[in-house]
Motif scaffolding. Sequence first.
Motif, PDB file in Angstrom:
ATOM      1  N   VAL A   1      -7.236  -7.908   6.797  1.00 10.56           N
ATOM      2  CA  VAL A   1      -8.117  -7.495   5.497  1.00 10.56           C
ATOM      3  C   VAL A   1      -7.347  -7.892   4.421  1.00 10.56           C
ATOM      4  O   VAL A   1      -6.217  -7.758   4.256  1.00 10.56           O
ATOM      5  N   TYR A   2      -8.106  -8.544   3.488  1.00  7.89           N
ATOM      6  CA  TYR A   2      -7.402  -9.036   2.397  1.00  7.89           C
ATOM      7  C   TYR A   2      -7.727  -8.454   0.907  1.00  7.89           C
ATOM      8  O   TYR A   2      -8.918  -8.062   0.655  1.00  7.89           O
ATOM      9  N   LEU A   3      -6.669  -8.523   0.210  1.00 11.91           N
ATOM     10  CA  LEU A   3      -7.107  -8.190  -1.278  1.00 11.91           C
ATOM     11  C   LEU A   3      -7.547  -9.241  -2.343  1.00 11.91           C
ATOM     12  O   LEU A   3      -7.403 -10.162  -1.498  1.00 11.91           O
TER      13      LEU A   3
ATOM     14  N   ILE B   1       0.925  -1.144  -0.070  1.00 12.76           N
ATOM     15  CA  ILE B   1       0.081   0.002  -0.081  1.00 12.76           C
ATOM     16  C   ILE B   1       0.745   1.058   0.086  1.00 12.76           C
ATOM     17  O   ILE B   1       1.222   1.901   1.098  1.00 12.76           O
ATOM     18  N   THR B   2       1.259   1.610  -1.159  1.00 16.59           N
ATOM     19  CA  THR B   2       2.336   2.593  -1.405  1.00 16.59           C
ATOM     20  C   THR B   2       1.899   4.210  -1.269  1.00 16.59           C
ATOM     21  O   THR B   2       0.477   4.353  -1.781  1.00 16.59           O
TER      22      THR B   2
ATOM     23  N   GLN C   1      -8.602   1.434  -3.472  1.00 18.54           N
ATOM     24  CA  GLN C   1      -9.404   1.064  -4.290  1.00 18.54           C
ATOM     25  C   GLN C   1      -9.344   1.827  -5.566  1.00 18.54           C
ATOM     26  O   GLN C   1      -9.274   1.523  -6.635  1.00 18.54           O
ATOM     27  N   GLU C   2      -9.384   3.063  -5.344  1.00 26.57           N
ATOM     28  CA  GLU C   2      -9.512   4.097  -6.540  1.00 26.57           C
ATOM     29  C   GLU C   2      -8.294   4.540  -6.990  1.00 26.57           C
ATOM     30  O   GLU C   2      -8.225   4.601  -8.184  1.00 26.57           O
ATOM     31  N   ASP C   3      -7.209   4.749  -6.249  1.00 26.73           N
ATOM     32  CA  ASP C   3      -5.952   5.467  -6.591  1.00 26.73           C
ATOM     33  C   ASP C   3      -5.158   4.440  -7.083  1.00 26.73           C
ATOM     34  O   ASP C   3      -4.291   4.100  -7.971  1.00 26.73           O
ATOM     35  N   LEU C   4      -5.090   3.272  -6.049  1.00 26.99           N
ATOM     36  CA  LEU C   4      -4.043   1.974  -6.168  1.00 26.99           C
ATOM     37  C   LEU C   4      -4.394   0.946  -6.956  1.00 26.99           C
ATOM     38  O   LEU C   4      -3.853   0.205  -7.724  1.00 26.99           O
ATOM     39  N   GLY C   5      -5.937   0.913  -7.506  1.00 27.14           N
ATOM     40  CA  GLY C   5      -6.658  -0.029  -8.248  1.00 27.14           C
ATOM     41  C   GLY C   5      -6.542  -1.351  -7.590  1.00 27.14           C
ATOM     42  O   GLY C   5      -6.955  -2.424  -8.393  1.00 27.14           O
TER      43      GLY C   5
END
Length: 242
Positions: free
Chosen positions: A213-215, A154-155, A171-175
Amino acid sequence: MSTKKKPKYETIADEIRKRIIEHVYPLEHALPDEIHLAQEFGVSRMTMKRALEILVMEGLIYRKRGKGTFVLQSSFQKDRINVISKETRGLTQVIGDRSLRSEVLNFEVKFPSQEVANHLMIELTEPVYEIRRVRYVDEEPYVIELTYMVANLITGITREILEQSVYAYIQEDLGYTITSSHKVIRADKPDEYDQAYLKNDITEPIIEVEQVVYLSNGKPFEYSFARHRYDKFVFSSVNIVK
């Protein structure tokens, strides 16, 4: 009266879930790979992939690239009440139209403790963000969060992002897609932060939610403790019997 037949991948997920509960698959070892499981159940690899994705979404298993699929160690701890959610939403989404403000108490990059590294499935040499925030709803303190996030994953986190919605940024910036979480909910006595920032009396309990929490790729990116005012939150669990 006809009944709708359950899809094959759901039936397979049910059987693998049963094996996990009965400890057929040991925690220290990888599950059989998709090819061998597909052969065992007589289905295509795509069907097997869908079955395993159900269990990933439920927070029962995770995939580690190049090493296989493993049972989450925290899936079945008998001394705790576990709430497994297929839908993971941040406080920004939960409160609806009410106003939300975040006060950042602490934000730094550091190396994780062994406990944090274990939950995030990283090495002790991989840096994490350590974040402590107070969340205010309609200018009233509702929850204090202590969060650890994988910095290399999560940069670009900044204090400005922390004052808004971290999940929206992810979700919106890192996709990335946030797909599942594993939660442990417990009651606790208020500590000095709860008393100072949540205005909790020493006699009033705190509801603490510990979660990973997971991606969508199965990687855990967050390990956190959210301490809620007992008079401001209700946690509901819905069990659907098919």
